[in-house]
Design an enzyme around this catalytic site. Structure first.
Site, short mmCIF file in Angstrom:
data_model
loop_
_atom_site.label_atom_id
_atom_site.label_comp_id
_atom_site.label_asym_id
_atom_site.label_seq_id
_atom_site.Cartn_x
_atom_site.Cartn_y
_atom_site.Cartn_z
N LEU A 82 23.82 -16.67 -42.07
CA LEU A 82 23.05 -16.24 -43.12
C LEU A 82 22.59 -16.97 -44.11
O LEU A 82 23.56 -17.45 -44.88
CB LEU A 82 23.68 -14.89 -43.41
CG LEU A 82 23.51 -13.75 -42.32
CD1 LEU A 82 24.61 -12.70 -42.82
CD2 LEU A 82 22.39 -13.12 -42.33
N ASP A 83 21.32 -17.14 -44.89
CA ASP A 83 21.09 -17.81 -46.06
C ASP A 83 21.60 -17.18 -47.15
O ASP A 83 22.08 -15.74 -47.02
CB ASP A 83 19.50 -17.84 -46.21
CG ASP A 83 18.89 -18.59 -45.43
OD1 ASP A 83 19.38 -19.68 -44.72
OD2 ASP A 83 17.70 -18.42 -44.97
N PRO A 84 21.99 -17.99 -48.32
CA PRO A 84 22.45 -17.20 -49.50
C PRO A 84 22.07 -15.96 -49.86
O PRO A 84 22.36 -15.07 -50.57
CB PRO A 84 22.52 -18.33 -50.61
CG PRO A 84 22.83 -19.47 -49.81
CD PRO A 84 21.67 -19.33 -48.42
N ALA A 86 20.50 -13.91 -48.15
CA ALA A 86 20.68 -12.46 -47.13
C ALA A 86 22.23 -12.02 -47.28
O ALA A 86 23.20 -12.57 -47.52
CB ALA A 86 20.35 -13.04 -45.83
N ARG A 219 12.42 -15.46 -42.45
CA ARG A 219 11.42 -15.91 -43.75
C ARG A 219 10.32 -16.44 -43.18
O ARG A 219 9.08 -16.65 -43.79
CB ARG A 219 12.03 -16.85 -44.77
CG ARG A 219 12.88 -17.85 -43.98
CD ARG A 219 13.64 -18.43 -44.91
NE ARG A 219 14.71 -19.21 -44.46
CZ ARG A 219 15.04 -20.67 -44.88
NH1 ARG A 219 14.24 -21.12 -45.63
NH2 ARG A 219 15.91 -21.32 -44.20
#
Length: 327
Positions: A82-84, A86, A219
């Site tokens: 998970l990206d920061p 999210a 995204r």
């Protein structure tokens, strides 16, 4: 005669009856305290598979390191970064069960995505440089629903340049940060479900529930959606709400690995394990199937296929099997 360590002795110049609360003759904490720390607070081997909830503003790797440190876990890994930006469910395994992660990471993932129209981002999300669109086209609910229907049919997707996709052995974002132009190859994706949860025509943003295959970048979907609507868009917020059929109800529970696989289970006995470890095929009367989970009691010991009532292994966890046989 073997050497022994008597924690109750005064070998270190300690006084007091408790082996962990005594002090030295000069009033300093006794060395025994360090034995206490070593035996009770050293990192332990706790084998488990669980779901954690990653908050925003932290990378998946850093979050996992903090969790491991807090819980005295020696070895841990996760599937599905998970990206920061999210938040949401993160599948985590510890010790030997980290070997199972690559097989568990095949599940669909469900997200709640908030998308802002009329702007675009260098990273396709709120972490990048955000720019407004000159003379933006106003998005309507009808146009949005039509675009979502078209987008749900997509089978290919180009990952963002600010991503961990490898290019010549390095992550794509390494080149992007240097301003270098790179071309990423499209990847296969599947969008299983799309639901428009909310659309604010005045603020020009929406919330969408997407269920997608492994490796799909939400995204990128946001960016593609904006282009379909003849404007631009970026992902302003993201939460992963489900991994496969597992949601928040399963958070922080220690789960049996076999319960996480959407595969037929082949239950083996000790004799079967010994034969498989020797590289031999075994008879197993069942329907032909390409991939099965091989189980001994509560342990996943490998994966195999069944062809004409014969079990053929695809992957065996040899060290795990040896440990079972030798106990």
């Amino acid at each position: 005669m073997a050497d022994t360590l008597d924690l109750g002795s005064s070998a270190f110049g300690c006084k007091g009856s408790s082996p962990f609360l005594r002090t030295t003759m000069i009033g300093q904490p006794c060395v025994d305290f360090f034995f206490f720390f070593f035996f009770f607070f050293k990192k332990k081997k706790k084998k488990m598979i669980t779901f954690l909830y990653k908050p925003k503003k932290i990378s998946s790797a850093k979050f996992l390191r903090q969790w491991s440190k807090t819980n005295l876990i020696k070895k841990a890994g996760h599937a599905g970064t998970l990206d920061p930006l999210a938040s949401g469910l993160l599948l985590v395994a510890t010790e030997d069960d980290t070997k199972l992660l690559q097989y568990l990471d095949q599940k669909t993932k469900t997200y709640l995505a908030k998308i802002q129209f009329g702007f675009w981002s260098t990273t396709y999300d709120a972490e990048g440089q955000i720019y407004g669109v000159e003379q933006p086209i106003k998005v309507t609910k009808d146009n949005l629903e039509q675009a979502l229907n078209r987008l749900s049919e997509s089978q290919k997707q180009v990952p963002p340049v600010f991503s961990s996709k490898k290019v010549s052995g390095k992550s794509a974002y390494h080149y992007a940060r240097q301003g270098k132009q790179i071309e990423l190859k499209p990847i296969s994706i599947k969008i299983s479900k799309t639901i428009l949860i909310n659309f604010d025509e005045k603020l020009q943003n929406c919330v969408i529930m997407w269920q997608v295959s492994r490796g799909c970048y939400i995204r990128s979907l946001a960016d593609d959606l904006g282009k379909m609507l003849k404007t631009r868009a970026y992902l302003s917020d993201l939460e992963r709400t489900k991994i496969g059929n597992f949601d928040k109800k399963f958070l922080n529970q220690s789960l049996k690995p076999q319960d996480l696989f959407d595969l037929q289970q082949v239950k083996l006995d000790l004799e079967n394990l010994e034969l498989l470890l020797q590289g031999k095929k075994i008879n197993y009367f069942a329907k032909n199937s390409e991939l099965n989970t091989l189980i001994f009691k509560d342990e996943v010991v490998g994966f195999g296929k069944i062809i004409n009532n014969v079990l053929i292994t695809k992957k065996l966890f040899g060290n795990r099997i040896k440990k079972i046989i030798n106990t």
